[in-house]
Design a protein around this motif. Sequence first.
Motif, PDB file in Angstrom:
ATOM      1  N   GLY A 155       0.827  -1.193   0.000  1.00 41.84           N
ATOM      2  CA  GLY A 155       0.000   0.000   0.000  1.00 41.84           C
ATOM      3  C   GLY A 155       0.863   1.244   0.000  1.00 41.84           C
ATOM      4  O   GLY A 155       1.853   1.320   0.735  1.00 41.84           O
ATOM      5  N   HIS A 156       0.487   2.211  -0.814  1.00 39.26           N
ATOM      6  CA  HIS A 156       1.270   3.446  -0.919  1.00 39.26           C
ATOM      7  C   HIS A 156       0.311   4.625  -0.850  1.00 39.26           C
ATOM      8  O   HIS A 156      -0.714   4.653  -1.541  1.00 39.26           O
ATOM      9  N   PHE A 157       0.640   5.601  -0.005  1.00 39.09           N
ATOM     10  CA  PHE A 157      -0.216   6.779   0.154  1.00 39.09           C
ATOM     11  C   PHE A 157       0.650   8.027   0.090  1.00 39.09           C
ATOM     12  O   PHE A 157       1.389   8.337   1.022  1.00 39.09           O
ATOM     13  N   GLU A 158       0.545   8.748  -1.057  1.00 37.94           N
ATOM     14  CA  GLU A 158       1.439   9.884  -1.286  1.00 37.94           C
ATOM     15  C   GLU A 158       0.728  11.044  -2.006  1.00 37.94           C
ATOM     16  O   GLU A 158       1.138  11.458  -3.101  1.00 37.94           O
ATOM     17  N   PRO A 159      -0.345  11.549  -1.414  1.00 42.16           N
ATOM     18  CA  PRO A 159      -0.826  12.819  -1.950  1.00 42.16           C
ATOM     19  C   PRO A 159       0.231  13.894  -1.689  1.00 42.16           C
ATOM     20  O   PRO A 159       1.197  13.648  -0.961  1.00 42.16           O
ATOM     21  N   LEU A 160       0.048  15.028  -2.239  1.00 41.63           N
ATOM     22  CA  LEU A 160       1.033  16.096  -2.065  1.00 41.63           C
ATOM     23  C   LEU A 160       1.256  16.384  -0.578  1.00 41.63           C
ATOM     24  O   LEU A 160       0.314  16.556   0.186  1.00 41.63           O
ATOM     25  N   ARG A 161       2.530  16.396  -0.184  1.00 38.98           N
ATOM     26  CA  ARG A 161       2.985  16.658   1.190  1.00 38.98           C
ATOM     27  C   ARG A 161       2.598  15.542   2.169  1.00 38.98           C
ATOM     28  O   ARG A 161       2.505  15.772   3.374  1.00 38.98           O
ATOM     29  N   HIS A 162       2.365  14.351   1.666  1.00 38.58           N
ATOM     30  CA  HIS A 162       2.144  13.167   2.502  1.00 38.58           C
ATOM     31  C   HIS A 162       2.990  12.034   1.936  1.00 38.58           C
ATOM     32  O   HIS A 162       3.284  12.003   0.734  1.00 38.58           O
ATOM     33  N   TYR A 163       3.356  11.067   2.820  1.00 36.09           N
ATOM     34  CA  TYR A 163       4.131   9.940   2.293  1.00 36.09           C
ATOM     35  C   TYR A 163       4.089   8.755   3.256  1.00 36.09           C
ATOM     36  O   TYR A 163       4.350   8.902   4.453  1.00 36.09           O
ATOM     37  N   ALA A 164       3.758   7.576   2.727  1.00 38.14           N
ATOM     38  CA  ALA A 164       3.859   6.331   3.489  1.00 38.14           C
ATOM     39  C   ALA A 164       3.752   5.156   2.527  1.00 38.14           C
ATOM     40  O   ALA A 164       2.926   5.186   1.597  1.00 38.14           O
ATOM     41  N   GLU A 165       4.565   4.131   2.761  1.00 37.73           N
ATOM     42  CA  GLU A 165       4.450   2.874   2.021  1.00 37.73           C
ATOM     43  C   GLU A 165       4.554   1.732   3.024  1.00 37.73           C
ATOM     44  O   GLU A 165       5.393   1.769   3.928  1.00 37.73           O
TER      45      GLU A 165
ATOM     46  N   ALA B 180      -3.395   0.786  13.391  1.00 36.83           N
ATOM     47  CA  ALA B 180      -4.364   1.033  12.321  1.00 36.83           C
ATOM     48  C   ALA B 180      -4.982  -0.262  11.821  1.00 36.83           C
ATOM     49  O   ALA B 180      -6.189  -0.337  11.565  1.00 36.83           O
ATOM     50  N   LEU B 181      -4.173  -1.299  11.685  1.00 33.70           N
ATOM     51  CA  LEU B 181      -4.682  -2.573  11.205  1.00 33.70           C
ATOM     52  C   LEU B 181      -5.657  -3.199  12.198  1.00 33.70           C
ATOM     53  O   LEU B 181      -6.668  -3.791  11.808  1.00 33.70           O
TER      54      LEU B 181
ATOM     55  N   VAL C 204       2.833  12.246   7.988  1.00 30.72           N
ATOM     56  CA  VAL C 204       2.076  12.840   9.088  1.00 30.72           C
ATOM     57  C   VAL C 204       0.838  12.001   9.365  1.00 30.72           C
ATOM     58  O   VAL C 204       0.414  11.181   8.549  1.00 30.72           O
ATOM     59  N   GLY C 205       0.261  12.263  10.534  1.00 27.73           N
ATOM     60  CA  GLY C 205      -1.062  11.749  10.891  1.00 27.73           C
ATOM     61  C   GLY C 205      -1.373  10.344  10.436  1.00 27.73           C
ATOM     62  O   GLY C 205      -0.715   9.378  10.802  1.00 27.73           O
ATOM     63  N   GLY C 206      -2.398  10.261   9.579  1.00 25.28           N
ATOM     64  CA  GLY C 206      -2.902   8.952   9.183  1.00 25.28           C
ATOM     65  C   GLY C 206      -2.306   8.381   7.921  1.00 25.28           C
ATOM     66  O   GLY C 206      -2.928   7.503   7.305  1.00 25.28           O
ATOM     67  N   ASP C 207      -1.114   8.866   7.504  1.00 23.81           N
ATOM     68  CA  ASP C 207      -0.520   8.358   6.261  1.00 23.81           C
ATOM     69  C   ASP C 207      -0.282   6.857   6.320  1.00 23.81           C
ATOM     70  O   ASP C 207      -0.619   6.121   5.378  1.00 23.81           O
ATOM     71  N   PHE C 208       0.306   6.384   7.419  1.00 20.90           N
ATOM     72  CA  PHE C 208       0.572   4.948   7.534  1.00 20.90           C
ATOM     73  C   PHE C 208      -0.730   4.167   7.689  1.00 20.90           C
ATOM     74  O   PHE C 208      -0.810   3.009   7.273  1.00 20.90           O
ATOM     75  N   ARG C 209      -1.729   4.782   8.292  1.00 20.63           N
ATOM     76  CA  ARG C 209      -3.030   4.115   8.397  1.00 20.63           C
ATOM     77  C   ARG C 209      -3.594   3.840   7.009  1.00 20.63           C
ATOM     78  O   ARG C 209      -4.025   2.722   6.702  1.00 20.63           O
ATOM     79  N   GLN C 210      -3.580   4.842   6.153  1.00 17.98           N
ATOM     80  CA  GLN C 210      -4.089   4.671   4.801  1.00 17.98           C
ATOM     81  C   GLN C 210      -3.267   3.642   4.017  1.00 17.98           C
ATOM     82  O   GLN C 210      -3.815   2.783   3.316  1.00 17.98           O
ATOM     83  N   ALA C 211      -1.950   3.704   4.150  1.00 10.86           N
ATOM     84  CA  ALA C 211      -1.089   2.774   3.418  1.00 10.86           C
ATOM     85  C   ALA C 211      -1.282   1.340   3.894  1.00 10.86           C
ATOM     86  O   ALA C 211      -1.291   0.391   3.098  1.00 10.86           O
ATOM     87  N   ALA C 212      -1.457   1.166   5.223  1.00 12.64           N
ATOM     88  CA  ALA C 212      -1.619  -0.180   5.784  1.00 12.64           C
ATOM     89  C   ALA C 212      -2.924  -0.806   5.324  1.00 12.64           C
ATOM     90  O   ALA C 212      -2.973  -1.979   4.931  1.00 12.64           O
ATOM     91  N   TRP C 213      -4.016  -0.024   5.374  1.00 12.03           N
ATOM     92  CA  TRP C 213      -5.304  -0.555   4.946  1.00 12.03           C
ATOM     93  C   TRP C 213      -5.265  -0.960   3.465  1.00 12.03           C
ATOM     94  O   TRP C 213      -5.786  -2.002   3.076  1.00 12.03           O
ATOM     95  N   ARG C 214      -4.649  -0.131   2.659  1.00 13.60           N
ATOM     96  CA  ARG C 214      -4.565  -0.418   1.229  1.00 13.60           C
ATOM     97  C   ARG C 214      -3.672  -1.628   0.963  1.00 13.60           C
ATOM     98  O   ARG C 214      -3.937  -2.414   0.042  1.00 13.60           O
ATOM     99  N   ALA C 215      -2.613  -1.786   1.767  1.00  8.10           N
ATOM    100  CA  ALA C 215      -1.709  -2.917   1.578  1.00  8.10           C
ATOM    101  C   ALA C 215      -2.414  -4.241   1.835  1.00  8.10           C
ATOM    102  O   ALA C 215      -2.254  -5.213   1.079  1.00  8.10           O
ATOM    103  N   LEU C 216      -3.187  -4.291   2.906  1.00  6.88           N
ATOM    104  CA  LEU C 216      -3.901  -5.539   3.210  1.00  6.88           C
ATOM    105  C   LEU C 216      -4.886  -5.868   2.095  1.00  6.88           C
ATOM    106  O   LEU C 216      -4.965  -7.007   1.626  1.00  6.88           O
ATOM    107  N   ARG C 217      -5.607  -4.866   1.670  1.00  4.69           N
ATOM    108  CA  ARG C 217      -6.613  -5.065   0.622  1.00  4.69           C
ATOM    109  C   ARG C 217      -5.955  -5.446  -0.708  1.00  4.69           C
ATOM    110  O   ARG C 217      -6.457  -6.308  -1.441  1.00  4.69           O
ATOM    111  N   GLN C 218      -4.825  -4.812  -1.018  1.00 10.48           N
ATOM    112  CA  GLN C 218      -4.120  -5.112  -2.272  1.00 10.48           C
ATOM    113  C   GLN C 218      -3.616  -6.554  -2.276  1.00 10.48           C
ATOM    114  O   GLN C 218      -3.660  -7.240  -3.302  1.00 10.48           O
TER     115      GLN C 218
END
Length: 644
Positions: free
Chosen positions: A405-415, A451-452, A484-498
Motif C-alpha cells: 500500500g502506498h499513500f502519497e498525496p502532495l505533502r504526505h508519504y507512506a508505504e 491502524a490494522l 504525518v497523521g494517518g498516512d501509515f493508516r491509509q497505506a496499511a489498509w490499502r496494503a492488506l486489501r491489495q
Amino acid sequence: MSQIVTGLVAHVDAGKTTLSEALLYHAGVTRQLGRVDKGSAFLDPDQLEQQRGITIFPHQAELSFGDLKLTLLDTPGHIDFLAATERVLAVLDYAILVVSAPAGVQATTRILWDLLDKYQVPTFVFVNKMDAPGVDQAAVLAQLQDELDPGCLPFKDPAAQFEELALLDEGVMDDYLTNGEITPAQLRSLIKNRRAFPVYFGAALKDEGVADLIKGLTEWTQTPTPTPDFGARVFKVSHDERGNRLTWLRVTGGNLRAKAELLPGQKADQLRVYNGAKATVVQEVGPGQVCTVAGPTSTVPGQGIGAVEEQAQPRFRPVLTYGLDQRGAPFDQCLAALRQLEDEEPLLGVVDDPATQRLYVQVMGEVQLEILTQRLEEEFGLTVGFDEGRIRYQETLTTPIEGVGHFEPLRHYAEVHLLLEPGARGSGLTFASQCHVDVLSNAWQGQILTALKQRAHRGILVGAPLTDVKVTLVGGKGSIVHTVGGDFRQAAWRALRQGLMEAGRAGNQLLEPWYNFQLLVPTEAVGHALTDLQRFGGEVSQPQAGPGDLVRLEGSGPVAKLRDYAATVRAYTHGQGQLTLTPAGSRPVADPTPLIEAANYDPVGDLANTPDSVFCAHGAGYPVTWDQVPQTMHVPYQTTAQPR
C-alpha cells in the motif's frame, strides 16, 4: 486467609443460580434462599434476568467461609451469551461446573468443559437435582467420567478414592504405593493441575450437599501466587444507571489505587467492589481481587493491562446478521444506542452500511436478539425491530501473499508491505511485525499495527468479514518531512486489501458457520431425521439410546440448513423431538459460486476498502490501480510471497 476467584458455569436449567443462592445463604450474605422463578435471586439483579429467569450478564458476590475468602462470579448459561462466559473463565482460579442429574452431560456442558480446559481452570463439579425421581448417582458419575474426564471422582470422602486418585499421576502413585495414602498437598496439586475434578452430589433448592461443596472448596483450593508486576484482565464492560461506563477487571499482580493511571491518559477515577447489585467504593485493590473501575473509556472485554497479555478472541462468534427496522426511531439515536451496547459486547459488530442506509448487528441466536430488542426499548426508549436475518459468512486466505500500500498525496508519504498468511481455523486476525527499526521506527510500526487492528477488514469475494489470517509487517518507508497523521493508516489498509486482490479468487475462500447438534427423536422418526441431516450435507453419528424412549443423534452441519430445523423436528415428531444447537466454528462453503454471484460484490468499487494506492508526480497525487502498484512501489518486495 485463603483468597480465590471462583466462577459458576452450567448449561441452562441446571440450577446454577439456585446453587449460588445456597452458597450466599451459607456465607451469611442473605438470610433466605432467593428463587429464580420469583425474581428474587441475589445474582440476577437485572430486570431482564428476573423477567426471563436466566442469567444474561456476569455478576459478582463476595463470600467468606471460615478462612476462605471467595469472590464468586456467576456466568450466563444460555448458549447465546457464551462469549461473555468465556471472558470470565480467563480470570478464574477455580470453577464450579453445575450438572443437572436428570439431564446429565448436555451439549453445552461439553462446550463449557472444553473452554475450562482451554483456560486451564481447575474445576469442581456439583451434580444438582439429585432428588429428582429415577436419578442414579452411579450412572451420572459414569457419564461424567466417560464424557468429561476419568478424573471426575466423588470427594465427600477423598480417602475412599485414594486408589483411583493415585492412578491420575505417576509421582502420586509412587508415594501411594510406599505410604498407602495421599497427602492433602498432593490432592490440592492434582486439582490445581486439572488431574482430579472433585464431584459433589446434592439438591441446591433443598440445600442438600451444599455444605459438602463448601467444605471441599475450603480444604482443596489454594491462593494463587500473584505476578510481581502490576497487571489486570478486563472481563466485562457495563454502564450503571447514571450512564457511567464501568470496567470490570481482576488484578493479577501489584495494586490498583483510585486516581491511578490505568491506561495512558485514563485514570481509575473510582474503584467499586460489587456484591450483587450493591457496590462498595474502595481506595485500593490488591492482587487476586476483582473490582469495577469508573473512568477509563477505551477498555474492552478480554483486554490485558500492564503485565497481562491480551486475551485471544472468544472461541464462539456470532453466526447471524440482522438488519435493524427503525420503525420511525431516529437513525442517530439508534446508532448511538447500538454503539453503547457494542461497547459492552464487541462481538455485536454494529455495521453502519452506507450502501443500504441501514444498521446491522451480529448475534449468536434469537434469544440474544430478543434481549437486544428489549434493552433498546427499556434503556433507550427505542421501539424497533429486526428483519428475518441472514447467515454471517466470513472470508479467509488460502495462500501466502505480500500486499503493498502506498499513500502519497502532495505533502504526505507512506508505504507499507504486509505478509498475509493463512491462519489457524478460529484464530481470527492476528498482527505482528518482522520489520527492523532501521527500516521503520518503532513509532511508525506502532501506528501501522494500531491502524490494522482498529479496522474491520472485508474479504473480496462477497465483502464478508475477513478472518483466520496472520498479518505481518515486513517493510515499508516513511518520510521525516512529509509523513504525518494517518498516512501509515491509509497505506496499511490499502496494503492488506491489495494483497487479497493479488491472491485472487483462487487464493481467497468463503466460510460459513456450522452448528454441532444433538437431536432427540422417537424411534419411528429416526429414518426421517437421518434423511434430513444427510441432505443438509452435515455429519451424523450412529443413533444412540437417549432418555426415556427417545433416540439420540449427534453431529454437525451448516447453520444455513439447521437454524430453522427445530420447527420441522417438532412437526414430524408431534412435539416429542428436541433439537439442541451449539456453535461449531466455520468451514469452507461447498459451492460458493451461487453466493458470490448473488452478492455481486465489487471489491474495487468498495471505495471505503479500496485496494488502490496514491502516488505523487510533478507536484500532484495520482491514483494507481491495485494491479499496477507492484510496478510503481518504492520499496522492493520483502518476502518470497510475491504476487503471482
